[in-house]
Design a protein around this motif. Structure first.
Motif, PDB file in Angstrom:
ATOM      1  N   HIS A  76      42.302  39.698  57.435  1.00 17.35           N
ATOM      2  CA  HIS A  76      43.037  39.336  56.601  1.00 17.35           C
ATOM      3  C   HIS A  76      43.811  38.077  56.596  1.00 17.35           C
ATOM      4  N   ARG A  77      43.603  37.073  55.678  1.00 16.24           N
ATOM      5  CA  ARG A  77      44.667  36.004  55.987  1.00 16.24           C
ATOM      6  C   ARG A  77      45.298  35.530  54.763  1.00 16.24           C
ATOM      7  N   ASP A  78      44.894  35.822  53.541  1.00 15.85           N
ATOM      8  CA  ASP A  78      45.569  35.590  52.371  1.00 15.85           C
ATOM      9  C   ASP A  78      45.517  36.372  51.340  1.00 15.85           C
ATOM     10  N   ILE A  79      46.617  36.818  50.791  1.00 12.52           N
ATOM     11  CA  ILE A  79      46.656  37.870  49.886  1.00 12.52           C
ATOM     12  C   ILE A  79      45.734  37.751  48.726  1.00 12.52           C
ATOM     13  N   VAL A  80      45.696  36.467  48.187  1.00 12.39           N
ATOM     14  CA  VAL A  80      44.872  36.237  47.090  1.00 12.39           C
ATOM     15  C   VAL A  80      43.423  35.763  47.329  1.00 12.39           C
ATOM     16  N   LEU A  81      43.375  34.615  48.244  1.00 14.62           N
ATOM     17  CA  LEU A  81      42.259  33.744  48.522  1.00 14.62           C
ATOM     18  C   LEU A  81      41.079  34.363  49.257  1.00 14.62           C
ATOM     19  N   ASP A  82      41.486  35.426  50.288  1.00 14.71           N
ATOM     20  CA  ASP A  82      40.348  36.083  51.032  1.00 14.71           C
ATOM     21  C   ASP A  82      39.151  36.385  50.269  1.00 14.71           C
ATOM     22  N   SER A  83      39.509  37.020  49.124  1.00 15.99           N
ATOM     23  CA  SER A  83      38.247  37.532  48.394  1.00 15.99           C
ATOM     24  C   SER A  83      37.952  36.508  47.083  1.00 15.99           C
ATOM     25  N   ALA A  84      38.951  35.607  46.696  1.00 16.88           N
ATOM     26  CA  ALA A  84      38.479  34.794  45.875  1.00 16.88           C
ATOM     27  C   ALA A  84      37.527  33.630  46.433  1.00 16.88           C
ATOM     28  N   PHE A  85      37.995  33.286  47.534  1.00 16.35           N
ATOM     29  CA  PHE A  85      36.789  32.214  48.291  1.00 16.35           C
ATOM     30  C   PHE A  85      35.593  32.927  48.550  1.00 16.35           C
ATOM     31  N   LEU A  86      35.339  34.107  48.854  1.00 16.97           N
ATOM     32  CA  LEU A  86      34.160  34.854  49.052  1.00 16.97           C
ATOM     33  C   LEU A  86      33.454  34.925  47.708  1.00 16.97           C
ATOM     34  N   ASP A  87      34.128  35.368  46.681  1.00 16.75           N
ATOM     35  CA  ASP A  87      33.324  35.258  45.378  1.00 16.75           C
ATOM     36  C   ASP A  87      32.725  33.771  44.950  1.00 16.75           C
ATOM     37  N   VAL A  88      33.448  32.781  45.299  1.00 16.79           N
ATOM     38  CA  VAL A  88      32.781  31.753  44.968  1.00 16.79           C
ATOM     39  C   VAL A  88      31.387  31.277  46.087  1.00 16.79           C
ATOM     40  N   MET A  89      31.668  31.618  47.136  1.00 18.66           N
ATOM     41  CA  MET A  89      30.725  31.427  48.140  1.00 18.66           C
ATOM     42  C   MET A  89      29.372  32.364  48.042  1.00 18.66           C
ATOM     43  N   LEU A  90      29.763  33.606  47.349  1.00 13.44           N
ATOM     44  CA  LEU A  90      28.632  34.414  47.100  1.00 13.44           C
ATOM     45  C   LEU A  90      27.666  33.830  45.867  1.00 13.44           C
ATOM     46  N   PHE A  91      28.541  33.270  44.849  1.00 13.03           N
ATOM     47  CA  PHE A  91      27.956  32.413  43.877  1.00 13.03           C
ATOM     48  C   PHE A  91      27.184  31.536  44.554  1.00 13.03           C
ATOM     49  N   ASN A  92      27.590  30.557  45.140  1.00 16.52           N
ATOM     50  CA  ASN A  92      27.170  29.460  45.729  1.00 16.52           C
ATOM     51  C   ASN A  92      25.876  29.683  46.399  1.00 16.52           C
ATOM     52  N   SER A  93      25.810  30.973  47.251  1.00 13.02           N
ATOM     53  CA  SER A  93      24.676  31.273  48.068  1.00 13.02           C
ATOM     54  C   SER A  93      23.684  32.140  47.416  1.00 13.02           C
ATOM     55  N   GLY A  94      23.457  32.268  46.125  1.00 16.90           N
ATOM     56  CA  GLY A  94      22.705  32.902  45.399  1.00 16.90           C
ATOM     57  C   GLY A  94      22.566  34.474  45.196  1.00 16.90           C
ATOM     58  N   TYR A  95      23.751  35.133  45.408  1.00 19.44           N
ATOM     59  CA  TYR A  95      23.919  36.341  45.437  1.00 19.44           C
ATOM     60  C   TYR A  95      24.182  36.804  44.049  1.00 19.44           C
ATOM     61  N   HIS A  96      23.544  37.922  43.683  1.00 19.73           N
ATOM     62  CA  HIS A  96      23.751  38.467  42.167  1.00 19.73           C
ATOM     63  C   HIS A  96      24.938  38.745  41.485  1.00 19.73           C
ATOM     64  N   THR A  97      25.928  39.058  42.425  1.00 13.76           N
ATOM     65  CA  THR A  97      27.223  39.313  42.044  1.00 13.76           C
ATOM     66  C   THR A  97      28.365  39.067  43.153  1.00 13.76           C
ATOM     67  N   THR A  98      29.625  39.250  42.690  1.00 13.55           N
ATOM     68  CA  THR A  98      30.766  38.859  43.607  1.00 13.55           C
ATOM     69  C   THR A  98      31.199  40.039  44.170  1.00 13.55           C
ATOM     70  N   VAL A  99      32.594  40.358  44.411  1.00 18.44           N
ATOM     71  CA  VAL A  99      33.037  41.532  44.918  1.00 18.44           C
ATOM     72  C   VAL A  99      34.059  42.009  44.182  1.00 18.44           C
ATOM     73  N   GLU A 100      34.052  43.467  44.323  1.00 19.76           N
ATOM     74  CA  GLU A 100      35.387  44.202  43.755  1.00 19.76           C
ATOM     75  C   GLU A 100      36.270  44.282  44.933  1.00 19.76           C
ATOM     76  N   ILE A 101      37.475  44.167  44.718  1.00 21.56           N
ATOM     77  CA  ILE A 101      38.383  44.154  45.710  1.00 21.56           C
ATOM     78  C   ILE A 101      39.443  45.055  45.700  1.00 21.56           C
ATOM     79  N   GLY A 102      40.031  45.569  46.724  1.00 20.37           N
ATOM     80  CA  GLY A 102      41.184  46.544  46.960  1.00 20.37           C
ATOM     81  C   GLY A 102      42.532  45.582  47.080  1.00 20.37           C
ATOM     82  N   ILE A 103      43.565  45.835  46.188  1.00 15.15           N
ATOM     83  CA  ILE A 103      44.807  45.361  46.243  1.00 15.15           C
ATOM     84  C   ILE A 103      45.938  46.099  46.073  1.00 15.15           C
ATOM     85  N   GLY A 104      47.009  45.963  46.979  1.00 15.14           N
ATOM     86  CA  GLY A 104      48.015  47.012  47.020  1.00 15.14           C
ATOM     87  C   GLY A 104      48.915  46.902  45.708  1.00 15.14           C
TER      88      GLY A 104
END
Length: 396
Positions: free
Chosen positions: A113-141
């Motif tokens: 865990h490096r960033d409260i907001v961007l860890d999952s947000a960056f991952l979403d964009v990279m999944l988009f760009n890599s051809g995955y069908h969907t992004t991630v649901e995330i757990g947030i405190g």
């Protein structure tokens, strides 16, 4: 679905109502005014409503609103963000690429865990760009959901709520519900999940998987034992490497505050400052690297007693995550400076060392404490950059 109402993201039929409530929120409008102060509120909200046409699901919302914002942050505040998913593209016992575009291929990413907001947000964009069908649901405190508009916005952005600060009895109930929801999201909704390997960030960057997180994941599901329940989630250890952590000085500051006052706790404003600094601070290179999916080796642990099982699983996941770090010149500089030697001097130039030392001094200058202990604070920041390298070298 009703049993998950208190924690789940919005569903398709709820998006329009949530958006209308967001536009009616006074604090949210104040935030939006900061982006376009020359636009009257009516025109600004009218434009947002126009942009919302055609959005029916949280995934639609991410594509329309969040993807451009995150891409802007990548361009403006990083030197590039890359995604290494080779470990997911190689199926078991074969070198052929797996069908990543399959609608049934879903993953539960468990990462440092490096960033409260961007860890999952960056991952979403990279999944988009890599051809995955969907992004991630995330757990947030829920400690971060300090205003109604924040909670509403993250639920529109595929976030489910992790309750903090509970009694032991409440924590057991909350963990059970969250685990059941995660299993439901992966196996029934066919969503990917992202969750941190531990509660909160490891402020010294010594990233370790908490066994309690794995035990929580194994509480839900329909399998007969831990192995079967966890296999349903298709867990992937994920490593996030930042060249520069813009929150390093805030973490160092908190270390001193807790050293000087063991009962110190961050305020809501501190959490907001961390979020803002993490989003808009310079991060340099950012690398995401997927480890080997847990299902490739979890069967080896099937016969272990419960406590040994989770201890060994956490250890193996840590090794995957540590091996996935991207060592950079400043990690080697930090380790040499901490140890008072030049064992890794071949990994960086004199110019690079000076750049990093100047960076540390610049970060230290941002810390405003009445009893500022610069030697302690410098050691804390150096440790943050040295620990990923130490763990990487151990994992090799």
């Amino acid at each position: 679905m009703e049993k998950f109402d208190e924690i789940r993201p919005y569903e398709a039929g709820e998006m329009k109502e949530a958006f209308e409530a967001l536009l009616s929120d006074r604090q949210f409008n104040a935030i939006m005014k900061g982006f376009a102060p020359w636009l009257p509120k009516g025109i600004r909200n009218g434009l947002l409503k126009l942009a919302f046409i055609g959005i029916n699901t949280p995934l639609d919302f991410q594509k329309r609103f969040m993807k451009p914002v995150v891409n802007y942050i990548i361009r403006k505040h990083t030197d590039g963000c890359t995604f290494d998913d080779e470990a997911l593209r190689v199926t078991n016992h074969t070198s052929h690429l797996s069908p990543l575009t399959s609608q049934s291929e879903r993953f539960t990413f468990v990462s440092n865990h490096r960033d409260i907001v961007l860890d999952s947000a960056f991952l979403d964009v990279m999944l988009f760009n890599s051809g995955y069908h969907t992004t991630v649901e995330i757990g947030i405190g829920d400690n971060l959901l300090i205003y109604p508009w924040i909670k509403r916005l993250v639920r529109m952005n595929k976030a489910f709520t992790v309750h903090r600060g509970l009694t032991a009895h409440e924590m057991m109930r909350s963990s059970q519900l969250m685990s059941e929801y995660i299993h439901y999201a992966v196996t029934q909704k066919h969503e990917n999940i992202w969750i941190a390997q531990r509660e909160g960030r490891a402020k010294d960057s010594d990233d370790r998987t908490q066994e309690s997180v794995l035990k929580m994941l194994a509480m839900g599901g329909t399998g007969d034992n831990f192995v079967d329940k966890l296999k349903d989630l298709n867990i992937v250890p994920l490593t996030i490497s930042y060249e520069f952590d813009p929150c390093d000085y805030l973490k160092a500051q908190e270390f001193q505050q807790k050293r000087d006052n063991p009962s110190f706790k961050k305020s809501k404003q501190d959490d907001l400052d961390n979020m803002k600094t993490g989003i808009f601070g310079y991060k340099g290179r950012v690398i995401y690297r997927c480890g080997k999916p847990v299902n490739n080796w979890i069967e080896e642990l099937r016969d272990l007693p419960k406590n040994e099982f989770f201890k060994e699983m956490a250890s193996r996941m840590d090794k995957e995550i540590h091996a996935g770090y991207e060592p950079m010149y400043l990690n080697y500089v930090a380790l040499d400076m901490l140890n008072g030697n030049q064992n890794y001097a071949d990994k960086y130039s004199a110019e690079e060392k000076k750049r990093f030392m100047d960076y540390i001094e610049s970060q230290l200058s941002k810390i405003q404490l009445p009893n500022k202990d610069e030697a302690f604070l410098r050691e804390r920041i150096l440790t943050m950059y040295a620990n990923p390298l130490k763990n990487y070298l151990a994992a090799q």
